[in-house]
Every structure is written in structure tokens, then in C-alpha cells.
Design an enzyme around this catalytic site. Structure first.
Site, PDB file in Angstrom:
ATOM      1  NE  ARG A  35      -4.137   1.751   1.115  1.00 57.41           N
ATOM      2  CZ  ARG A  35      -5.137   2.145   0.338  1.00 57.41           C
ATOM      3  NH1 ARG A  35      -5.179   1.797  -0.936  1.00 57.41           N
ATOM      4  NH2 ARG A  35      -6.113   2.857   0.830  1.00 57.41           N
ATOM      5  CB  THR A  74      -9.484  -0.618  -7.090  1.00 55.33           C
ATOM      6  OG1 THR A  74      -9.382   0.540  -6.267  1.00 55.33           O
ATOM      7  CG2 THR A  74      -8.742  -1.764  -6.523  1.00 55.33           C
ATOM      8  CG  ASN A  85      -8.333   6.618  -4.161  1.00 54.60           C
ATOM      9  OD1 ASN A  85      -9.165   5.737  -3.932  1.00 54.60           O
ATOM     10  ND2 ASN A  85      -8.430   7.832  -3.638  1.00 54.60           N
ATOM     11  CG  ASP A 107      -8.500   5.345   0.081  1.00 54.19           C
ATOM     12  OD1 ASP A 107      -9.583   5.885  -0.231  1.00 54.19           O
ATOM     13  OD2 ASP A 107      -8.040   4.362  -0.526  1.00 54.19           O
ATOM     14  CB  SER A 153      -7.130  -0.247   1.494  1.00 52.87           C
ATOM     15  OG  SER A 153      -7.606  -0.816   0.291  1.00 52.87           O
TER      16      SER A 153
END
Ligand code: GLY
Length: 573
Positions: free
Chosen positions: A108, A385, A405, A427, A456
Site C-alpha cells: 500500500r 481499482t 485510487n 483514503d 483500504s
């Protein structure tokens, strides 16, 4: 004698297929409206066909599921620019069949060192949405290249130069612009046209849009990929690619420095695990919220006789919605980066806690979300995504979800390097209680901090049956991902659908706030009326997720790409 021979032939003709049938699961079901793709050895299911084929090529060359997954990940960066990426991040679950071992790789994005909790607040203390979504401040330190290379070096069998080559070829020689991407670019072109490098990469020299079928060459992206081929992740995080990222940041007010890039590391985490009806569910732990809440919701739902209620009956959908509301309420309070906040994973996935939730659900009446917390507005965001799943001949599986994103991230490409940057910093909770682009609210657990990873909803999952990898799935769709994956799992495990039928079945979504049920076309008006009668409120119908799924069956493997998004492929070998 002739009679005896005839008897033996007839008996064999009867016995052999009967034996074979008992050994083999049905391959094609004539009572199903949808059937999966079938192959003897391996399968890659992805949202873009050519990227799936790049992975299948590695399987055919003797590579394992990880080799294929890394090839597909790099190829999607070329063929699916709205979500496939080098400038974003994601999560990869690997299950190695022989060792019976799962690896959960968190790649991430990470907040740069200069980030702080009020990064997106204006002078009046309000969230500046433009800053949080469309500026270089919205970009977290990308994790994709580190994640893919880490997976390959530790769990793959092939060389980076081989698995990255299909991506290089497609960027350098060009590919036919696909119709879905041509349409998506023409719809979202304005955002990309604002930045000279993005305009150059995704539009023709005269500024006009590509049509489907036009040759589309990505020279600068090929340059970046070739540097990665030569020097691995180093090239991206320390070398000339890094310098170009930082030059973009300095020119446009971004925060990412050479030190931030050099400090980036993928993290191997302990996967979260649950059980449902004899199946073992293995999913991504925080900073993904998906794994925790899929398991939490399955724990709640296993206490009901769902099969008796019937798939997508009003009574079934009511229980789904009530379960979803409670899980998403917990998400807003408890989920964040576990390196910064003690996420109560065990408590949330505890069967006893699931029983408590069940006892709070009235089977005949909706509980208004406002009785749990104040309502907020949902803003739908476009496809973003992307997920892909892989199975190889040895039964190894990979379930990978990664993202920029939004579609095309913040729309800003790195000049000279050919790839788009993420806007994943949105996010985080820019301000407690203020919803992000997906209408999700959060608090302290997901506040912005230097070096932290934003929460997420990405939910790559692998399911084991009798201890063997059986199914891998996942989905795009922002906040709707968790519920799309939940319904995919229930359709297969509870309602015995094959993976193609399970993919095609209409879905619904509720995320606690706003207090609205979102359904897909295909759920009947009678069912909706029955749900309204017991207190549910509905938003406008929308499309929910796009799962990419593989399954291991006896002697064959199955694949299903989601027809909700055109251009996908389940490529077997
Ligand atoms: N950017 C969407 C997610 O990670 O949930």
C-alpha cells in the site's frame, strides 16, 4: 463368448463414466446460465485480456502463479491505465499449495514524511477536497514496483527480465487502444488534459482522443519499465525514475522526496483467517479493512439458514444489509494502519461478537443507521481499482488487488517516466467524521500521519477447501469492494453457484452511512418493495464491483472475468 464380450463392453461403458463422474466435479453445468472458462493447467483472470494473457504466457513457460501474477501486474500498468499502475499500491495474497503457507504482501502507498493530520484542511478548518484528490499532495509514496518485485524475488521462479518483458513490448511497440479505455479516456479526458505529461501520454499529438483500435505507443513508460528490468525496484526508488518523480513533486507542490522513496518497503503481514461452512477464508489484514469485515460478516451470516431463505430473496437481502451496516460502522471506528493504531482484529472477527451482532438484528425490520451513528452523504466514484487472480498447475494461488485510487489517480503523470500518480492520501480521514470520496467516514485510527498507510477496502481473498487452495477472488469498487467479495463468496460457498454464475448474479451494497441500500439492475421490484415495507431506503441503482476469480477443480482449473467491465479476460493454459 460374443455375448460375454458384449456384456463387458456395455458394463465398462456404464462403469467408466460413472467412476469418472464421481472423481470429477461437473465441468459444464447445463442448468447454469453462465459457465466459467476451463483449462487443464493454469488460469489468470484479470480486468484486461492482454494483461491476463501475459500472465498465462508465464504459466505456459513453466512459471508459477507468482511469476504470472507479477507479469500481469506490470502488463496492466500498460494496458489498463486507469487502475493498473506503477504509481499506486495494493495487496497481494499468495498461497503456496505444497507448503500450505500464505503470504500477505502489503504494498500500500505510504504518507510521505512531511505529511500531517491537517494536510487537507483549509484556513477555516474544512476539508479541501480538490487538494485531497487532484493535487500532488494527494499522492502517497507508491508501493507497486516494490511489491511486485518483492513477490517475484521471494516466491517466483522466473527472472524479472522475463516477466516484465510482455509489458515492455506492449508499451514500446504499442497496442491497439481498447474500446473501453478509449471511452473512459474521452469521459475523463478533461482531468488528464490539464497536465501536459498526462495529455501527451493519453491523447494524440494534436490533443484529440484515440479511437478504439488506434495504435497507442507509450515510449516513456517503456523507458521506466526497461530501467526496472535492468535494476529492479532500485531503479524506481533510488535511480533516475525516482529523480523524475521528485522533480514532478517539486514543480507541482508535492511532498514526496528522494528519502521517502528510498525508505519505502513492502511489508509481509499475517493474513486474517476465518471459517465458513467448512471452508477456510484467508484474507488481507489491515491496513486493508476488507479481510476483517468479510470474515466478520461471514461469521454473522453463518448463523442463519440462508439457503432456505433463497438467493436474493427479500429475507436474505435484509440480513445481508443489516450485517453490512454493522460491519461498516465498526470499520469507521476501529480500522487503520496497524503499525500506528492497535486494530482489534481478533475481537472483530470473533464468532462470539458475530453472535452479539446477530442478536441485535431484527429479522423483520431494518435498523436505521441513524440509531447507530449520524448519517452522511455518499459520493459515487468511477471505476478505479483492479483485481486479478491466478492459479497454477501445482495449485498455488495469487489474489492481487492494486490501485491508483480514482480512475487515473490524481490525473498527474510523471513527466518523462510515463506513468500516473495515485491520489491514495484521500483514503485517510482528512478530518474525523468527514466522508472521503467513497462516502466512508473514519476517525483517529485512520488520521494522516507521516509514514502511515491509508485504510483500504481492497479485499483479495483465497479460500481453502479440505486444506487445499480452492478459489481466489477480489474486486475493484472503492467502498463497495468488501460487499461485492462477500456476495461472491456466499454465492459459491452457500448457494453452490459456479464462479461465472456467482459473478453475474446481481449484488447490493450498504455501508452504514448513508443509510441507503444500493442495488444492481436485476434485483426485482417486488423484492425492493418488500424491503421498503420493512424500513429499508434505497439509493439509485448502480453497478457494484468487477470480480476476477479462479477456482481449482479436480483435473481442471476455472476462471471467470466479470462482464460488468468490458475487456476482461480469463486466460487459461
Ligand atoms: N482506494 C480505494 C481503497 O483502497 O479502498
Amino acid at each position: 463368448m460374443v455375448r460375454l464380450a458384449l456384456f463387458i463392453v456395455v458394463a465398462l461403458a456404464w462403469i467408466v463414466p460413472a467412476f469418472a463422474q464421481s472423481e470429477q466435479a461437473p465441468i459444464i453445468r447445463y442448468d447454469a446460465r453462465f459457465n466459467p472458462v476451463i483449462a487443464p493447467n493454469g488460469m489468470v483472470a484479470a480486468q484486461e485480456r492482454r494483461a491476463a494473457a501475459a500472465g498465462a504466457e508465464m504459466l505456459a513457460a513453466g512459471g508459477n502463479a507468482v511469476d504470472a501474477a507479477v507479469a500481469t501486474g506490470f502488463a496492466l500498468a500498460v494496458t489498463l491505465p486507469q487502475a493498473g499502475n506503477l504509481g499506486g499500491g495494493g495487496f497481494m495474497l499468495i498461497h503456496l499449495a505444497e507448503e500450505n503457507r500464505t503470504i500477505a504482501i502489503d504494498y500500500r502507498e505510504m504518507a510521505p514524511a512531511a505529511a500531517h493530520r491537517d494536510l487537507f484542511l483549509d484556513a477555516a478548518g474544512n476539508v479541501d477536497r480538490n487538494l485531497a484528490r487532484f493535487s500532488l499532495l494527494s499522492t502517497g509514496v507508491p508501493g507497486t514496483v516494490a511489491g511486485l518485485v518483492h513477490a517475484l524475488e521471494n516466491y517466483g521462479t522466473m527472472e524479472l527480465e522475463d516477466v516484465i518483458q510482455p509489458a515492455i513490448d506492449m508499451a514500446e511497440d504499442g497496442i491497439a487502444m481498447s474500446y473501453p479505455i478509449a471511452q473512459s479516456l474521452s469521459q475523463r479526458g478533461e482531468r488528464l488534459q490539464r497536465h501536459p505529461a498526462s495529455a501527451r501520454y493519453f491523447f494524440k499529438e494534436d490533443g484529440s482522443a484515440y479511437a478504439g483500435g488506434d495504435l497507442w505507443v507509450q515510449e516513456d513508460l517503456a523507458w521506466t519499465l526497461k530501467r526496472i528490468r535492468r535494476k529492479g525496484a532500485e531503479a524506481f526508488y533510488r535511480g533516475r525514475v525516482a529523480e523524475r518523480i521528485v522533480a514532478e513533486m517539486e514543480a507541482g507542490g508535492g511532498l514526496i522526496t528522494m528519502a521517502d522513496l528510498a525508505a519505502y518497503r513492502p511489508v509481509e503481514r499475517e493474513a486474517v483467517r476465518g471459517r465458513y461452512d467448512g471452508y477456510e477464508i484467508i484474507a488481507m489484514p489491515p491496513p486493508s479493512s476488507g479481510g476483517v469485515h468479510v470474515i466478520q460478516m461471514l461469521n454473522v451470516l453463518e448463523g442463519y439458514d440462508l439457503r432456505r431463505l433463497g438467493h436474493n430473496s427479500a429475507a436474505y437481502l435484509h440480513l445481508l444489509v443489516e450485517t453490512m451496516k454493522r460491519a461498516y460502522a465498526d470499520r469507521s471506528e476501529y480500522l487503520g494502519d496497524p503499525d500506528f493504531y492497535p486494530v482489534p482484529v481478533a475481537a472483530l472477527t470473533d464468532k462470539g461478537y458475530a453472535a452479539e451482532i446477530r442478536s441485535a438484528i431484527d429479522p423483520g425490520q431494518a435498523t436505521p443507521s441513524a440509531e447507530i451513528a449520524p448519517a452522511k452523504d455518499l459520493r459515487a466514484e468511477a471505476p478505479n481499482t483492479t483485481h486479478y487472480s491466478v492459479v497454477d498447475a501445482a495449485g498455488n494461488m495469487v489474489s492481487n488487488t492494486y490501485t491508483l485510487n480514482f480512475s487515473y489517480g490524481n490525473g498527474i503523470a510523471v513527466t518523462g517516466a510515463g506513468f500516473l500518480l495515485n491520489n491514495e492520501m484521500d483514503d485517510f480521514s482528512a478530518k474525523p467524521g468527514v466522508p472521503n470520496a467513497f462516502g466512508l467516514v473514519g476517525g483517529e485510527a485512520n488520521a494522516i500521519e507521516a509514514g502511515k498507510r491509508p485504510l483500504s477496502s481492497m479485499t483479495p481473498v483465497i479460500v481453502l477447501k479440505d486444506g487445499r487452495p480452492w478459489m481466489a477472488t477480489g474486486s475493484p469498487g472503492g467502498s463497495t469492494i468488501i460487499n461485492a467479495v462477500l456476495q461472491m463468496l456466499l454465492n459459491v460457498m452457500e448457494f453452490d453457484m459456479n464462479i461465472a454464475a456467482a459473478t453475474a448474479a446481481p449484488r447490493l451494497h450498504h455501508q452504514w452511512l448513508p443509510d441507503r441500500v444500493f442495488i444492481e439492475p436485476g434485483i426485482s421490484p417486488d423484492t425492493v418493495a418488500a424491503l421498503v415495507a420493512i424500513g429499508h431506503q434505497f439509493g439509485r441503482p448502480r453497478i457494484l464491483g468487477a470480480t476476477q476469480t479462479v477456482m481449482a477443480g479436480p483435473g481442471v482449473v476455472y476462471g471467470a472475468t466479470d462482464p460488468r467491465r468490458a475487456g476482461g479476460g480469463a486466460e487459461g493454459y
